[in-house]
Write an enzyme that holds these catalytic residues in place. Structure first.
Site, PDB file in Angstrom:
ATOM      1  N   THR A 125       0.822  -1.209   0.000  1.00  0.00           N
ATOM      2  CA  THR A 125       0.000   0.000   0.000  1.00  0.00           C
ATOM      3  C   THR A 125       0.855   1.259   0.000  1.00  0.00           C
ATOM      4  O   THR A 125       1.975   1.251   0.541  1.00  0.00           O
ATOM      5  CB  THR A 125      -0.905  -0.016   1.258  1.00  0.00           C
ATOM      6  OG1 THR A 125      -1.489   1.271   1.425  1.00  0.00           O
ATOM      7  CG2 THR A 125      -0.131  -0.341   2.526  1.00  0.00           C
ATOM      8  N   GLU A 127       0.341   3.552   1.873  1.00  0.00           N
ATOM      9  CA  GLU A 127       0.391   4.029   3.263  1.00  0.00           C
ATOM     10  C   GLU A 127       1.746   3.781   3.920  1.00  0.00           C
ATOM     11  O   GLU A 127       2.039   4.364   4.959  1.00  0.00           O
ATOM     12  CB  GLU A 127      -0.719   3.383   4.099  1.00  0.00           C
ATOM     13  CG  GLU A 127      -2.090   3.769   3.611  1.00  0.00           C
ATOM     14  CD  GLU A 127      -3.188   3.629   4.644  1.00  0.00           C
ATOM     15  OE1 GLU A 127      -2.892   3.484   5.836  1.00  0.00           O
ATOM     16  OE2 GLU A 127      -4.356   3.661   4.237  1.00  0.00           O
ATOM     17  N   TYR A 153      -1.689  -0.388  11.183  1.00  0.00           N
ATOM     18  CA  TYR A 153      -1.906  -1.061   9.892  1.00  0.00           C
ATOM     19  C   TYR A 153      -0.734  -0.813   8.945  1.00  0.00           C
ATOM     20  O   TYR A 153      -0.115  -1.754   8.434  1.00  0.00           O
ATOM     21  CB  TYR A 153      -3.218  -0.581   9.246  1.00  0.00           C
ATOM     22  CG  TYR A 153      -3.286  -0.887   7.765  1.00  0.00           C
ATOM     23  CD1 TYR A 153      -3.441  -2.197   7.310  1.00  0.00           C
ATOM     24  CD2 TYR A 153      -3.161   0.129   6.804  1.00  0.00           C
ATOM     25  CE1 TYR A 153      -3.466  -2.483   5.945  1.00  0.00           C
ATOM     26  CE2 TYR A 153      -3.189  -0.151   5.447  1.00  0.00           C
ATOM     27  CZ  TYR A 153      -3.347  -1.452   5.021  1.00  0.00           C
ATOM     28  OH  TYR A 153      -3.370  -1.738   3.669  1.00  0.00           O
ATOM     29  N   LYS A 157       2.132  -3.405   7.347  1.00  0.00           N
ATOM     30  CA  LYS A 157       2.336  -3.609   5.908  1.00  0.00           C
ATOM     31  C   LYS A 157       3.797  -3.294   5.532  1.00  0.00           C
ATOM     32  O   LYS A 157       4.393  -3.981   4.704  1.00  0.00           O
ATOM     33  CB  LYS A 157       1.389  -2.718   5.097  1.00  0.00           C
ATOM     34  CG  LYS A 157      -0.080  -3.081   5.203  1.00  0.00           C
ATOM     35  CD  LYS A 157      -0.435  -4.446   4.650  1.00  0.00           C
ATOM     36  CE  LYS A 157      -0.325  -4.535   3.156  1.00  0.00           C
ATOM     37  NZ  LYS A 157      -0.775  -5.881   2.651  1.00  0.00           N
ATOM     38  N   TYR A 210     -14.600  12.405   8.887  1.00  0.00           N
ATOM     39  CA  TYR A 210     -13.618  12.618   9.966  1.00  0.00           C
ATOM     40  C   TYR A 210     -12.992  14.005   9.853  1.00  0.00           C
ATOM     41  O   TYR A 210     -12.593  14.425   8.747  1.00  0.00           O
ATOM     42  CB  TYR A 210     -12.471  11.594   9.888  1.00  0.00           C
ATOM     43  CG  TYR A 210     -12.851  10.144  10.061  1.00  0.00           C
ATOM     44  CD1 TYR A 210     -14.084   9.750  10.595  1.00  0.00           C
ATOM     45  CD2 TYR A 210     -11.955   9.141   9.683  1.00  0.00           C
ATOM     46  CE1 TYR A 210     -14.401   8.404  10.741  1.00  0.00           C
ATOM     47  CE2 TYR A 210     -12.269   7.790   9.838  1.00  0.00           C
ATOM     48  CZ  TYR A 210     -13.495   7.440  10.358  1.00  0.00           C
ATOM     49  OH  TYR A 210     -13.803   6.112  10.498  1.00  0.00           O
TER      50      TYR A 210
HETATM   51  P1  NAD Z   1     -10.204  -6.830   2.563  1.00  0.00           P
HETATM   52  O1  NAD Z   1     -10.181  -6.499   4.007  1.00  0.00           O
HETATM   53  O2  NAD Z   1     -11.421  -6.497   1.761  1.00  0.00           O
HETATM   54  O3  NAD Z   1      -9.926  -8.384   2.352  1.00  0.00           O
HETATM   55  C1  NAD Z   1      -8.944  -9.077   3.077  1.00  0.00           C
HETATM   56  C2  NAD Z   1      -9.174 -10.572   2.869  1.00  0.00           C
HETATM   57  O4  NAD Z   1      -8.116 -11.267   3.560  1.00  0.00           O
HETATM   58  C3  NAD Z   1     -10.491 -11.087   3.457  1.00  0.00           C
HETATM   59  O5  NAD Z   1     -11.116 -11.961   2.551  1.00  0.00           O
HETATM   60  C4  NAD Z   1     -10.058 -11.844   4.715  1.00  0.00           C
HETATM   61  O6  NAD Z   1     -10.914 -12.917   5.059  1.00  0.00           O
HETATM   62  C5  NAD Z   1      -8.683 -12.339   4.293  1.00  0.00           C
HETATM   63  N1  NAD Z   1      -7.810 -12.621   5.460  1.00  0.00           N
HETATM   64  C6  NAD Z   1      -7.575 -11.817   6.528  1.00  0.00           C
HETATM   65  N2  NAD Z   1      -6.751 -12.427   7.395  1.00  0.00           N
HETATM   66  C7  NAD Z   1      -6.424 -13.634   6.838  1.00  0.00           C
HETATM   67  C8  NAD Z   1      -5.593 -14.702   7.251  1.00  0.00           C
HETATM   68  N3  NAD Z   1      -4.926 -14.680   8.421  1.00  0.00           N
HETATM   69  N4  NAD Z   1      -5.475 -15.783   6.452  1.00  0.00           N
HETATM   70  C9  NAD Z   1      -6.157 -15.830   5.265  1.00  0.00           C
HETATM   71  N5  NAD Z   1      -6.972 -14.856   4.848  1.00  0.00           N
HETATM   72  C10 NAD Z   1      -7.105 -13.761   5.610  1.00  0.00           C
HETATM   73  O7  NAD Z   1      -8.918  -6.130   1.949  1.00  0.00           O
HETATM   74  P2  NAD Z   1      -8.699  -5.429   0.531  1.00  0.00           P
HETATM   75  O8  NAD Z   1      -9.155  -4.025   0.600  1.00  0.00           O
HETATM   76  O9  NAD Z   1      -9.203  -6.322  -0.538  1.00  0.00           O
HETATM   77  O10 NAD Z   1      -7.103  -5.390   0.492  1.00  0.00           O
HETATM   78  C11 NAD Z   1      -6.377  -6.503  -0.023  1.00  0.00           C
HETATM   79  C12 NAD Z   1      -4.891  -6.202   0.076  1.00  0.00           C
HETATM   80  O11 NAD Z   1      -4.581  -5.032  -0.668  1.00  0.00           O
HETATM   81  C13 NAD Z   1      -4.406  -5.937   1.494  1.00  0.00           C
HETATM   82  O12 NAD Z   1      -3.148  -6.537   1.652  1.00  0.00           O
HETATM   83  C14 NAD Z   1      -4.282  -4.424   1.578  1.00  0.00           C
HETATM   84  O13 NAD Z   1      -3.272  -4.063   2.477  1.00  0.00           O
HETATM   85  C15 NAD Z   1      -3.908  -4.096   0.149  1.00  0.00           C
HETATM   86  N6  NAD Z   1      -4.324  -2.769  -0.347  1.00  0.00           N
HETATM   87  C16 NAD Z   1      -5.628  -2.363  -0.235  1.00  0.00           C
HETATM   88  C17 NAD Z   1      -6.017  -1.139  -0.778  1.00  0.00           C
HETATM   89  C18 NAD Z   1      -7.445  -0.663  -0.702  1.00  0.00           C
HETATM   90  O14 NAD Z   1      -7.717   0.477  -1.085  1.00  0.00           O
HETATM   91  N7  NAD Z   1      -8.404  -1.457  -0.254  1.00  0.00           N
HETATM   92  C19 NAD Z   1      -5.071  -0.334  -1.434  1.00  0.00           C
HETATM   93  C20 NAD Z   1      -3.736  -0.774  -1.503  1.00  0.00           C
HETATM   94  C21 NAD Z   1      -3.386  -2.006  -0.971  1.00  0.00           C
HETATM   95  O1  DAU Z   2      -4.130   4.024   0.483  1.00  0.00           O
HETATM   96  C1  DAU Z   2      -4.363   2.657   0.464  1.00  0.00           C
HETATM   97  C2  DAU Z   2      -5.179   2.253   1.672  1.00  0.00           C
HETATM   98  O2  DAU Z   2      -6.503   2.742   1.445  1.00  0.00           O
HETATM   99  C3  DAU Z   2      -5.194   0.756   1.918  1.00  0.00           C
HETATM  100  O3  DAU Z   2      -3.892   0.338   2.246  1.00  0.00           O
HETATM  101  C4  DAU Z   2      -6.152   0.384   3.054  1.00  0.00           C
HETATM  102  O4  DAU Z   2      -6.248  -1.022   3.168  1.00  0.00           O
HETATM  103  C5  DAU Z   2      -7.527   0.945   2.706  1.00  0.00           C
HETATM  104  O5  DAU Z   2      -8.437   0.679   3.751  1.00  0.00           O
HETATM  105  C6  DAU Z   2      -7.442   2.446   2.446  1.00  0.00           C
HETATM  106  O6  DAU Z   2      -7.086   3.152   3.681  1.00  0.00           O
HETATM  107  P1  DAU Z   2      -7.757   4.566   4.063  1.00  0.00           P
HETATM  108  O7  DAU Z   2      -7.623   4.738   5.506  1.00  0.00           O
HETATM  109  O8  DAU Z   2      -7.271   5.648   3.172  1.00  0.00           O
HETATM  110  O9  DAU Z   2      -9.289   4.243   3.621  1.00  0.00           O
HETATM  111  P2  DAU Z   2     -10.691   4.514   4.349  1.00  0.00           P
HETATM  112  O10 DAU Z   2     -11.745   4.169   3.350  1.00  0.00           O
HETATM  113  O11 DAU Z   2     -10.759   3.895   5.689  1.00  0.00           O
HETATM  114  O12 DAU Z   2     -10.685   6.093   4.544  1.00  0.00           O
HETATM  115  C7  DAU Z   2     -10.505   6.970   3.433  1.00  0.00           C
HETATM  116  C8  DAU Z   2     -10.511   8.387   3.983  1.00  0.00           C
HETATM  117  O13 DAU Z   2     -11.836   8.694   4.461  1.00  0.00           O
HETATM  118  C9  DAU Z   2      -9.598   8.597   5.169  1.00  0.00           C
HETATM  119  O14 DAU Z   2      -9.019   9.890   5.094  1.00  0.00           O
HETATM  120  C10 DAU Z   2     -10.520   8.525   6.392  1.00  0.00           C
HETATM  121  C11 DAU Z   2     -11.834   9.061   5.833  1.00  0.00           C
HETATM  122  N1  DAU Z   2     -13.076   8.505   6.438  1.00  0.00           N
HETATM  123  C12 DAU Z   2     -13.212   7.150   6.473  1.00  0.00           C
HETATM  124  C13 DAU Z   2     -14.339   6.570   7.015  1.00  0.00           C
HETATM  125  C14 DAU Z   2     -14.487   5.073   7.086  1.00  0.00           C
HETATM  126  C15 DAU Z   2     -14.069   9.351   6.892  1.00  0.00           C
HETATM  127  O15 DAU Z   2     -13.956  10.588   6.825  1.00  0.00           O
HETATM  128  N2  DAU Z   2     -15.188   8.770   7.430  1.00  0.00           N
HETATM  129  C16 DAU Z   2     -15.361   7.421   7.534  1.00  0.00           C
HETATM  130  O16 DAU Z   2     -16.404   6.985   8.069  1.00  0.00           O
END
Ligand code: NAD
Ligand code: DAU
Length: 339
Positions: A125, A127, A153, A157, A210
């Protein structure tokens, strides 16, 4: 050729499985997922009967079970999406983040060392780079930006990234790492900003922003992230890190207002709530490396992607209503009180 996709019952992993099964009809995909609160088998319903697909419920920290599966399936490539992924939950309770995100990644890589692998890809990520100031729009994260994390978090990572790169140097494990910006699209768990605001708006509930809502995130449609990972595992160089992002920075408050507009809901639903502890101000990726070396460019414009996403949540109400009516209610109450 067999690919292991860990965390494939979650948001990005499931979209990646759909992409791979569609694009490579001769690949076999094995999904390894613990089915935590964020994993949902119904997400994978459309590929359940596919002869090239297998689902295995497994915790990536369970060394014996992971090794047994490697022995049985002999994967060619592993793409590790499995993680605890929500910053707010990591602030409330860091421990499981350290276990899954660090030890789980190490366990998978140890199995790769034991049984051999063509590629281990760590999905990371932006982050890990910390944040950028709001008043310096000229600054971006490159692959050379120092790691400087803010939350449990992102720290977990970052630790996994460093371990992956150490396994490359020490053991010669063919590892790649991608660091992507915020994804959005179908099957995004409703605790995250965009799906939470869509679900709340559709239920005429308050939209909790937030702080001042001025924090900036760089949004990428999930399919574009999946295509980037596809390119990296096939053409990327072992030992390398690739940043993935589409130069699509938006303030949170503008995202929430846009969702209100798309759904025909009043902005008076917006409320400002306490800020996230240690809240990162701005993320912004410089994707020059993946563009010049691998030819990747995002294909979905935000204006189209957000429309497609809103439409998906309108047409798949059961998927997210089942989630928000279950255990999620307790989480929501703890996080947002009566808001
Ligand atoms: P998510 O939370 O939607 O999904 C995570 C999945 O991992 C779930 O299906 C959960 O059951 C599984 N999991 C958790 N712990 C586990 C374990 N111990 N063993 C096996 N499975 C397990 O997450 P996401 O948003 O799809 O993110 C996927 C990956 O991408 C993560 O590594 C996250 O750090 C990374 N990432 C996410 C974003 C984003 O915007 N969502 C952006 C950049 C990177
Ligand atoms: O940048 C990549 C990351 O993006 C991933 O690594 C993480 O897994 C993914 O969850 C995401 O993290 P963020 O913290 O950026 O995403 P989130 O959707 O939680 O929040 C996005 C922004 O919105 C952040 O500035 C916090 C704000 N927020 C979030 C929630 C849930 C609010 O203002 N209100 C809310 O209720």
């Amino acid at each position: 050729m067999t690919i292991f996709v860990t965390g494939g019952a979650g948001f990005i992993g499931s979209n990646f499985i759909f992409h791979i099964l569609k694009k490579y009809p001769d690949y076999r995909v094995v999904c390894l997922d613990k089915l935590t609160y964020a994993g949902n088998l119904s997400t994978l319903a459309s590929v359940e009967g596919n002869k090239n697909f297998r689902f295995v419920k497994i915790d990536i920290c369970d060394r014996q079970a992971v090794f047994n599966l490697f022995k049985e399936e002999k994967p060619h490539t592993v793409v590790n999406f499995a993680a605890e992924s929500h910053v707010d939950r990591s602030i409330a309770d860091p421990e499981i983040f350290l276990k899954t995100n660090i030890l789980g990644t190490a366990t998978l890589m140890d199995a790769c060392r034991e049984y051999g692998i063509k590629r281990f890809h760590q999905v990371s990520t932006d982050e890990v780079y910390g944040d950028l100031p709001l008043d310096r729009p000229d600054l971006f994260f490159t692959e050379k930006t120092p790691i400087h994390t803010s939350s449990p978090y992102s720290s977990s990572k970052a630790a996994a990234d460093l371990l992956a790169l150490a396994y490359y140097r020490t053991y010669g494990l063919p590892v790649t790492v991608s660091r992507c910006s915020n994804n959005y699209g179908p099957y995004h768990f409703p605790e995250k900003l965009i799906p939470l605001m869509i679900a709340n708006a559709l239920n005429d509930k308050p939209l909790p922003v937030y702080g001042t809502g001025e924090n900036v995130r760089d949004w990428l449609y999930v399919e574009d992230h999946c295509k980037a990972i596809d390119l990296i595992i096939h053409k990327g160089k072992a030992g390398e890190v690739y940043n993935v992002g589409g130069h699509n920075e938006m303030r949170n408050i503008d995202i929430v207002k846009l969702i209100c507009k798309e759904l025909g809901k009043p902005e008076s639903l917006i409320i400002y709530v306490s800020d996230r502890k240690g809240h990162d101000l701005r993320y912004a990726i410089d994707p020059t490396k993946i563009h010049t070396e691998l030819g990747w460019l995002p294909e979905t414009k935000f204006s189209d992607g957000i429309k497609k996403t809103v439409k998906w949540y309108l047409e798949n109400r059961k998927w997210w209503e089942d989630i928000i009516s279950g255990e999620y209610k307790n989480y929501y109450e703890k996080m947002y009180g009566n808001a």
